[in-house]
Design a protein around this motif. Structure first.
Motif, short mmCIF file in Angstrom:
data_model
loop_
_atom_site.label_atom_id
_atom_site.label_comp_id
_atom_site.label_asym_id
_atom_site.label_seq_id
_atom_site.Cartn_x
_atom_site.Cartn_y
_atom_site.Cartn_z
N HIS A 39 0.83 -1.20 0.00
CA HIS A 39 0.00 0.00 0.00
C HIS A 39 0.87 1.26 0.00
N VAL A 40 1.94 1.25 0.82
CA VAL A 40 2.84 2.40 0.86
C VAL A 40 3.63 2.52 -0.44
N LEU A 41 4.02 1.37 -1.01
CA LEU A 41 4.84 1.38 -2.22
C LEU A 41 4.07 1.76 -3.48
N MET A 42 2.75 1.73 -3.42
CA MET A 42 1.95 2.00 -4.61
C MET A 42 2.28 3.36 -5.20
N PHE B 91 4.83 5.26 -4.21
CA PHE B 91 6.28 5.40 -4.30
C PHE B 91 6.79 4.90 -5.65
N ARG B 92 6.27 3.76 -6.11
CA ARG B 92 6.72 3.20 -7.39
C ARG B 92 6.29 4.08 -8.57
N LEU B 93 5.12 4.71 -8.45
CA LEU B 93 4.68 5.60 -9.53
C LEU B 93 5.57 6.83 -9.62
N GLN B 94 6.00 7.35 -8.48
CA GLN B 94 6.82 8.56 -8.48
C GLN B 94 8.29 8.28 -8.80
N HIS B 95 8.75 7.05 -8.48
CA HIS B 95 10.17 6.72 -8.68
C HIS B 95 10.28 5.37 -9.38
N PRO B 96 9.91 5.31 -10.65
CA PRO B 96 9.91 4.03 -11.37
C PRO B 96 11.31 3.45 -11.58
N MET B 97 12.35 4.27 -11.48
CA MET B 97 13.71 3.78 -11.72
C MET B 97 14.27 3.01 -10.52
N VAL B 98 13.62 3.12 -9.37
CA VAL B 98 14.10 2.43 -8.17
C VAL B 98 13.44 1.06 -8.09
N ARG B 99 14.25 0.00 -8.01
CA ARG B 99 13.71 -1.35 -7.89
C ARG B 99 13.53 -1.68 -6.40
N VAL B 100 12.32 -2.07 -6.04
CA VAL B 100 12.00 -2.37 -4.64
C VAL B 100 11.67 -3.86 -4.53
N GLN B 101 12.39 -4.56 -3.66
CA GLN B 101 12.16 -5.99 -3.43
C GLN B 101 11.53 -6.18 -2.05
N ILE C 207 7.25 5.36 5.19
CA ILE C 207 7.42 6.51 4.30
C ILE C 207 8.71 7.25 4.62
N ASN C 208 8.99 7.44 5.91
CA ASN C 208 10.21 8.14 6.30
C ASN C 208 11.46 7.35 5.92
N LEU C 209 11.42 6.02 6.14
CA LEU C 209 12.58 5.20 5.80
C LEU C 209 12.80 5.14 4.29
N LEU C 210 11.72 5.04 3.53
CA LEU C 210 11.85 5.02 2.07
C LEU C 210 12.36 6.37 1.56
N GLY C 211 11.91 7.46 2.18
CA GLY C 211 12.39 8.78 1.78
C GLY C 211 13.89 8.94 2.01
N ASN C 212 14.37 8.44 3.16
CA ASN C 212 15.81 8.50 3.43
C ASN C 212 16.59 7.64 2.44
N ALA C 213 16.07 6.43 2.17
CA ALA C 213 16.75 5.55 1.23
C ALA C 213 16.79 6.17 -0.17
N LEU C 214 15.69 6.81 -0.57
CA LEU C 214 15.63 7.43 -1.90
C LEU C 214 16.67 8.53 -2.04
N GLN C 215 16.84 9.33 -0.98
CA GLN C 215 17.84 10.40 -1.03
C GLN C 215 19.24 9.81 -1.16
N ALA C 216 19.49 8.69 -0.44
CA ALA C 216 20.82 8.08 -0.49
C ALA C 216 21.11 7.46 -1.85
N LEU C 217 20.06 7.12 -2.62
CA LEU C 217 20.25 6.45 -3.91
C LEU C 217 20.37 7.41 -5.08
N GLN C 218 20.30 8.69 -4.83
CA GLN C 218 20.40 9.66 -5.93
C GLN C 218 21.77 9.55 -6.60
#
Length: 416
Positions: A272-275, A277-287, A307-318
């Motif tokens: 539900h949370v990733l729904m 997230f995947r639309l906004q960041h399609p280049m990030v593969r989530v397992q 949401i907070n943990l995914l946001g931090n991970a997304l920033q680190a993956l830039q």
């Protein structure tokens, strides 16, 4: 020995001089002398053995008396050591009958001598300990506190089982003053924390307010074309949004909603949370690899943490060519862990020890409250959140929660 020797001598004389009393056989003098010599030697040996046995017996008796004296002194020393303790001490049997009590514990009773206490139930003198005595098997490994209404004090105590089922040791002390000081320290820490948060909030609000003020001053000055006016208006809206975002995060951190845990389908909640997230960041593969067992947590709190943990991970993956985030479910020693890994550069050394402090961030537009909020929400649900170095680089966020006792035997499921 002398009496026996004389008796046998008289019998031998009668046998020699009055043989008719002993039959027809006449005893010769040489036989009598030989028998008498053997008898004398036997009596001497018997006498020596008796003396030796008596000496050994006296020696053994003296040793027993000495050991009893040492034991008595050790027992007296034991009671002295017990009495030197500032804490109350009682030893009770399996039925709660007092077998030993020190002077400090005796002071808390209405009796003046140990003899009036020994052999009676400790609950009679300390009824406040009764509920804990019934549950002594579960509380024996930790220190407990209880308020005594009768004595108007707070007792800190511990109940420990003695070896070989010899009974239970109850150790207690008056911690009323200590508890009062701890409460005062907590209040001071709370006030200091409020002051620190207020200072951090003021610092974070200063830059957006300065931008809004400068933009408004330029707009009020006039003499500028429409394009510049529109740009200044967008700056004002952006800074207002930033202030709104900051204040919302601050309110969530300062006064989070009370947790309402419920059994959740962990995989379904993550999807539900990733729904979005995947639309906004399609280049990030989530397992995602989690078990089907219900996860006891507040739904909104779990979403906010993810949401907070995914946001931090997304920033680190830039800037990463193949950004990957994995979410897994682990079990270890009665604990269930939700693990979020990324393949970014890892923890920033400048904030490694302060990741969960309010207003600490490496983001250009971050509030610095995301991880602080996430940990606080985790604590409200009986869990703990921490950041570690990932096994293959990157950052590993671990949300650890104790499992209910009925499911501790569940087979461990490791992450891929």
């Amino acid at each position: 020995s002398i009496l026996v020797w004389i008796t046998i001598f008289l019998i031998s004389c009668v046998q020699f001089y009055f043989p008719r009393y002993w039959g027809e056989i006449h005893v010769r003098g040489s036989d009598l002398a030989y028998n008498f010599s053997m008898l004398t030697v036997a009596l001497v040996l018997i006498n020596s053995l008796v003396k030796l046995s008596g000496a050994q017996e006296r020696k053994l008796l003296n040793r027993v008396i000495e050991q009893e004296s040492v034991l008595q002194r050790a027992k007296e020393l034991q009671f002295r050591v017990f009495d030197w303790l500032d804490a109350g001490l009682m030893v009770v049997d399996q039925q709660g009958i007092i077998t030993t009590i020190n002077q400090t514990a005796l002071v808390w009773t209405s009796e003046s001598h140990r003899s009036k206490i020994i052999g009676r139930s400790f609950v009679h003198f300390f009824p406040e300990f009764s509920p804990f005595w019934e549950d002594r098997g579960q509380i024996s490994l930790r220190r407990n506190t209880v308020t005594s209404q009768k004595r108007n004090v707070i007792f800190g105590f511990k109940i420990t089982q003695l070896p070989a089922q010899q009974g239970w040791l109850i150790l207690f002390s008056d911690i009323t003053d200590v508890q009062r000081l701890e409460n005062q320290v907590k209040e001071m820490e709370k006030l200091a924390s409020v002051g620190e948060l207020a200072a951090g909030l003021a610092h974070e609000m200063k830059n957006p307010l300065a931008g809004i003020k400068a933009s408004l001053q330029l707009l009020l000055s006039g003499d500028m074309d429409q394009e510049v006016s529109d740009r200044l208006a967008r700056v004002i809206v952006r800074d207002i949004d930033r202030l709104d975002f900051l204040l919302k995060d601050f309110l969530i951190f300062a006064r989070p909603r009370e947790a309402r845990p419920e059994p959740l389908d962990l995989g379904q909640e993550i999807e539900h949370v990733l729904m979005s997230f995947r639309l906004q960041h399609p280049m990030v593969r989530v397992q995602v690899d989690v078990g089907p067992e219900p996860y006891l947590f507040d739904r909104d709190h779990l979403h906010q943490i993810l949401i907070n943990l995914l946001g931090n991970a997304l920033q680190a993956l830039q800037g990463r060519e193949k950004p990957v985030i994995s979410i897994a479910d682990m079990r270890d020693s009665g604990q269930r862990k939700v693990v979020v890994d990324d393949n970014g550069p890892g923890l920033d050394p400048t904030v490694r020890g302060r990741c969960f402090d309010p207003f600490v961030t490496t983001k250009a537009l971050g509030s610095g409250l995301g991880l602080a909020i996430a940990r606080r929400l985790a604590v409200q649900n009986g869990a703990f959140l921490e950041l570690l170095d990932g096994p293959d680089g990157g950052v590993r966020a671990v949300l650890t929660q104790e499992q209910p006792s009925g499911r501790k035997g569940t087979e461990t499921q490791d992450s891929p």
